[in-house]
Each structure stands twice: as C-alpha cells, then as structure tokens.
Scaffold this motif. Sequence first.
Motif, mmCIF file in Angstrom:
data_model
loop_
_atom_site.group_PDB
_atom_site.id
_atom_site.type_symbol
_atom_site.label_atom_id
_atom_site.label_comp_id
_atom_site.label_asym_id
_atom_site.label_seq_id
_atom_site.Cartn_x
_atom_site.Cartn_y
_atom_site.Cartn_z
ATOM 1 N N THR A 89 -26.207 -9.352 3.854
ATOM 2 C CA THR A 89 -24.718 -8.541 3.496
ATOM 3 C C THR A 89 -24.261 -9.263 2.247
ATOM 4 O O THR A 89 -23.804 -8.628 1.113
ATOM 5 C CB THR A 89 -23.755 -8.324 4.535
ATOM 6 O OG1 THR A 89 -23.454 -9.445 5.034
ATOM 7 C CG2 THR A 89 -24.328 -7.265 5.291
ATOM 8 N N ILE A 101 -21.725 -1.640 9.411
ATOM 9 C CA ILE A 101 -23.147 -1.568 9.717
ATOM 10 C C ILE A 101 -23.564 -1.846 11.276
ATOM 11 O O ILE A 101 -24.223 -1.330 11.862
ATOM 12 C CB ILE A 101 -23.815 -2.528 9.217
ATOM 13 C CG1 ILE A 101 -24.100 -2.206 7.418
ATOM 14 C CG2 ILE A 101 -25.441 -2.848 9.548
ATOM 15 C CD1 ILE A 101 -24.739 -3.402 6.512
ATOM 16 N N GLN A 105 -25.095 0.580 14.322
ATOM 17 C CA GLN A 105 -25.983 -0.112 15.108
ATOM 18 C C GLN A 105 -25.746 0.237 16.345
ATOM 19 O O GLN A 105 -26.369 0.466 17.338
ATOM 20 C CB GLN A 105 -26.327 -1.415 14.710
ATOM 21 C CG GLN A 105 -26.966 -1.565 13.336
ATOM 22 C CD GLN A 105 -27.182 -3.076 13.033
ATOM 23 O OE1 GLN A 105 -26.436 -3.629 13.446
ATOM 24 N NE2 GLN A 105 -28.164 -3.371 12.159
ATOM 25 N N ALA A 153 -29.117 -1.190 5.934
ATOM 26 C CA ALA A 153 -28.293 -0.596 6.737
ATOM 27 C C ALA A 153 -29.360 0.443 7.713
ATOM 28 O O ALA A 153 -29.312 0.448 8.778
ATOM 29 C CB ALA A 153 -27.082 0.182 6.464
#
Length: 605
Positions: A89, A101, A105, A153
């Motif tokens: 990132t 993110i 997830q 992502a």
Amino acid sequence: MVNTTLPNDSRREDGLHEEHASSSEYNEKNNTPSVVVGEGQTEGLAKVEAVQRVWGPKSRIAFWVGIALISYVYSLDGETTYTYQTYATSSFNQHSLLGAIATAQAIILACMKPVAAKIADTFGRAEAFTFLVFFYCLGYILLASCTNINEYAAGGIIYYVGYSCLEILIQIIIGDVTNLRWRSLLSSLYSLPFLVNWAVASNISADVLAQSGWRWGYGMFAIIVPAAVAPITITLYWAQHRAKKLGVVATNINDATGEVDAPRIISNQPFLMKFWNFLIDMDALGLLIFAAGWACLLVPLTLVNGAYTTWNSPSIIAMLVCGGVILIGFIPYETYVARIPVFPLAFFRNQTILFPAFIGFFDFVSFYLQYTYQYSFIFVTKDWSTVDQNYFAYTQTLSLTVFGILTGFVQAYTRRTKWLLTIGLCIRLLGVGLMIKSKGAHGSTGFLVICQVLQGLGGGIAACSSQLLAQGSVRHQDLGTATAFVLLWAAIGNAVGSALAAAIWRDYMPKQLSQNLNGLLNSTEIDSIYASITTAVTYRSDEAVYNGIITSYDYTMKILLIVATAIAVIPVILSLFVKNMYLSDKHNDVEDVDANGAPVDVEKA
C-alpha cells in the motif's frame, strides 16, 4: 437421523470399519456396509461417512500428512504475507487505505464461510478443496502483478475467497473425524507449524523484501498452495471413488416410519439442477443482502476524513443509511422469505451456539482495533530490523498456538471448558488493557512483548473453547453450518474492528501530524508522511520532526487501544451464560453416536 446395525463377522481387511447393518442396509455384492443417511442429510456428509468406511491405515496416514502439510503452508502464508501489506500500500502512496482493504477482505472472509460449508456439504470435502485452490491462486497472481491500489484490493478480495474456504474446511474436516473430548486438541495441533514459522517466516519475509520485493512474496504462494493442498485432495477423491466402487452407498431413513427408503442418488441430478439447489440451500440472495448491508455500513467508515470524502458527503450519508436499511431488511427476509436461511433460527434459540458466535464477534472487534495498524506503528516508532519487527508481530500468534494446544490437553483431562473460556477472555482483557500503557512509543520492549503474550494466552484458551461449544451443540449434519455461523460472526467482527480502526486512524492521524509538525514541514511533506510509512522513517535523522511523528502515532494508537479495551469486556460477560458442556467421547452433545456415525454407549461416553 443416523442409524447403523451390523451383521456378524462383517470385518474387511481393506480398512472398512466394523459396523452393523440390516439386510436392507447391506450391499451383498461387495459385502460392504451402507452409509445410512438421515432425512435432511447432505451428499457431502454422506461422502464423508462413506470415506471413513473405506479408509485403511495408509489412507489415514495420508490424510493426516495432508492436514499437516496444509497447516504448515497456511501458517507460512499468514506469517509472511501480512508484512507485505504495508509495503504494497505504501508503494502506491495509499497506506491509509490499509484499513479499507482489510474491511473489504473481512466482509468476504465472513460471507464465504457459509458458502464454503455449503459447498462441502453439497458436493463433498474434496470438491470444496478444489474450489478454494482456484481462488487462492488467482488472487495471489493478481496481487503479484497489480499496478495500482485498485488491482491490489481486487486481488486481495479474490485471495480471501480461497483463504476463507481453507480456514473453515480444515475446522469442518477435523470436526468430522473427532469426538468432543479430543477435538480442540487436534484443532489446536493444526496451528503447530506457527511454532516453527514464528522464527522462519521472519527471515523469509525479510529476505523476500530485501532481494525480490513484496510481489514475489505473494506470487510464490500461487505455486506453493496447490502443491500443499494436492495430497489431501487426492486422498479424499480416491476414497470417494473407492467407496463408490465398493458399493458403500447412501440410503435414506424415513424419520416418520423408521424404515429405509430407496437409495438417495443426488449425484445423478443434472448439474444445473444441482447448482440451482445449491444456491437455494446456501441462501445466495440472503448472503448478497448480508454482505451488501455490511459493506455499505462499514466501508464509508474507512474513507471519511481522508483525501476521498468527509462525513457530511451525500455519498457517505447515503451508504450509511442504505447499509442500515439493508441489514434491517435482512431480518424479515431470513424469517419469512428464505427457504433455508443463512442463519438457522434454531441457532438464535440455542445460547451455546449464539453466545460463542457473539463472543467471537466482539473479541475480533477488539483485536482488530489495535492490530490493523500495529505493524505500521512498530515500523515507524521502533528502530528495529525487519526480522525483529516480524518476531514481534508474531509473538501473539506464537503464544496463542502454545496455549491453545495446552488448553486442548486440559479440556481432554477435565472434560469441561466453560470456565476455561471465561478465564481466557479475562486474561485477554488484561493484555489489551496493559497495552494502553506499554504501547507508548518509548515503552520498553519487554513490556510490549508481555502484553502480546498475555493476549495470545487468553485468545488461545478462548478460541479453543468457544468453537468447541458451538460444534458440540448440533448434530453432525449441522456441524458445517454451526462452524460457519461462529466463524462468520468472528469475521464480521474483523470487518467492524478494521473499519473502526481505519475511521479512527484517518480521523486522528492527519490532525495529529498537522499539529505536531506545524512549522517544521509543509502540508505536502506532512501528507507524504501520512500516506507512506517508508517516507515517515526517512525523518529519523531529523530529531524534531521524528519526535513529532512518534507523538502522532503514539496518541492515535492509544485511542485505538482504549476503545479495544472497552469492547473486550463484553465477551467476558457473555461467557458466563454458555452451557457447561460435558466433553464426552460422542461426536456431539445432541446425538449418541461417535465420529463415524456408529452408536455409542452413553454411560461409557
């Protein structure tokens, strides 16, 4: 209902279990016992029971070797790829999106739990392993080849489909073959490779970052994972084929008459019909509504007060309102519309399933509030080597593994687990609370490590106890659904904790940096420090600036820890209301059968 009886001298040398069966339940051609499937029992479970009847010693060894291999790779994956997130990132100058993110997830991690359980129940355990390998590999290929934060992502979300399936499948398959007394111990032994990888993984990730970069750190698992999953998948496919060849077939007992009906041949259904029934059985629409509701509610929390939008933005308000409405609407849909709800209503009436699920939810909210940005905090505030940073990051996992295994032995000896659960959650609360003091940027390393060990100790005890209580409260055929129910709520806790952490981080960190670096750096330089931890550590040589950065990180982390400590109190209270279940030699606390479905002597169990 599961029922098995046996004719005299029905022993076989190929590994078939001894069991009783009436003449109508016995395949005369192959001299092989039938698998007797109760009403509502699925083809996947029928395959599991058939597989256990054709396994010989070599097959069982291959099975447990396959479990060990998967456990090692699963551990290596978790202990290396976590460290690559901050670098990935930061390489796109989007470090603050780490929480967003992680939230996305976590929602996938939650909603895939029932899907994975239903795939395993409908098609079979081997078929479910094949499914997860595909998404596991595709996700890692995308992560390794991504060129921007959006592709990163997307790859992470696809990878989490496979990761979520693997996580629950191992728990289900261990639950299939164990009884209440020993289940936690064997489930904990699955984490044994963490003891090795705690040291090995730190060096691996450090070498990968230094020599090849974070992309190869992800990419190599697209090769490793299929190789690791292959042995157990092949073993299960072979056993299913052998069971079919020997005539170990599924028959259906009519619960009303108690008589055996005609064989239940699910496999001969057309694929489209089978797939349609699968979508209905797993309540695909319900899962979409559930995921959409949480996404609309949580993702905005990770985006506000950053470069994207603010709290009073119409889009943020609309998403929050829609998320709330969708989740409220989910309740009547599940109650009145869904043929087979994502959350069976019986689970909400059974406090030994419901409370462990909610314990997992609040425990994970608390954990991810302080864990999401912990590595970033240590990276910036402590001048440690990459290896030392990784050692610290995995201290809690190491502690959790050791004490989880010890808890399994204690459960097997005492045959009780309720008060272990309460004690574990109290210790975990202590560890989180002490971190408020120890998390200071100038805190001692020893105190930091002790807090991690305490959290791992309490977490290991609690994790073993809560899942065992839930699994023991249902029939074998509901084991997958119950496991998915508990792990789903834990994953939603993960999403909520990550979202809250991101919201607090994005709210407090920019303000703290502007306040503490005012007059020392311009706004562009301050923004670059906020966007990348690798940029932040370049100011170590400038004492005034670096102290301002440390102060900002210290203040923000303490806010996260205070909230995490307050939430950690809730699981302790909930643990007081779960059933003090006796851990017998039965498969569960509902049926008087063992792990193979054979009757057991209740007095001796």
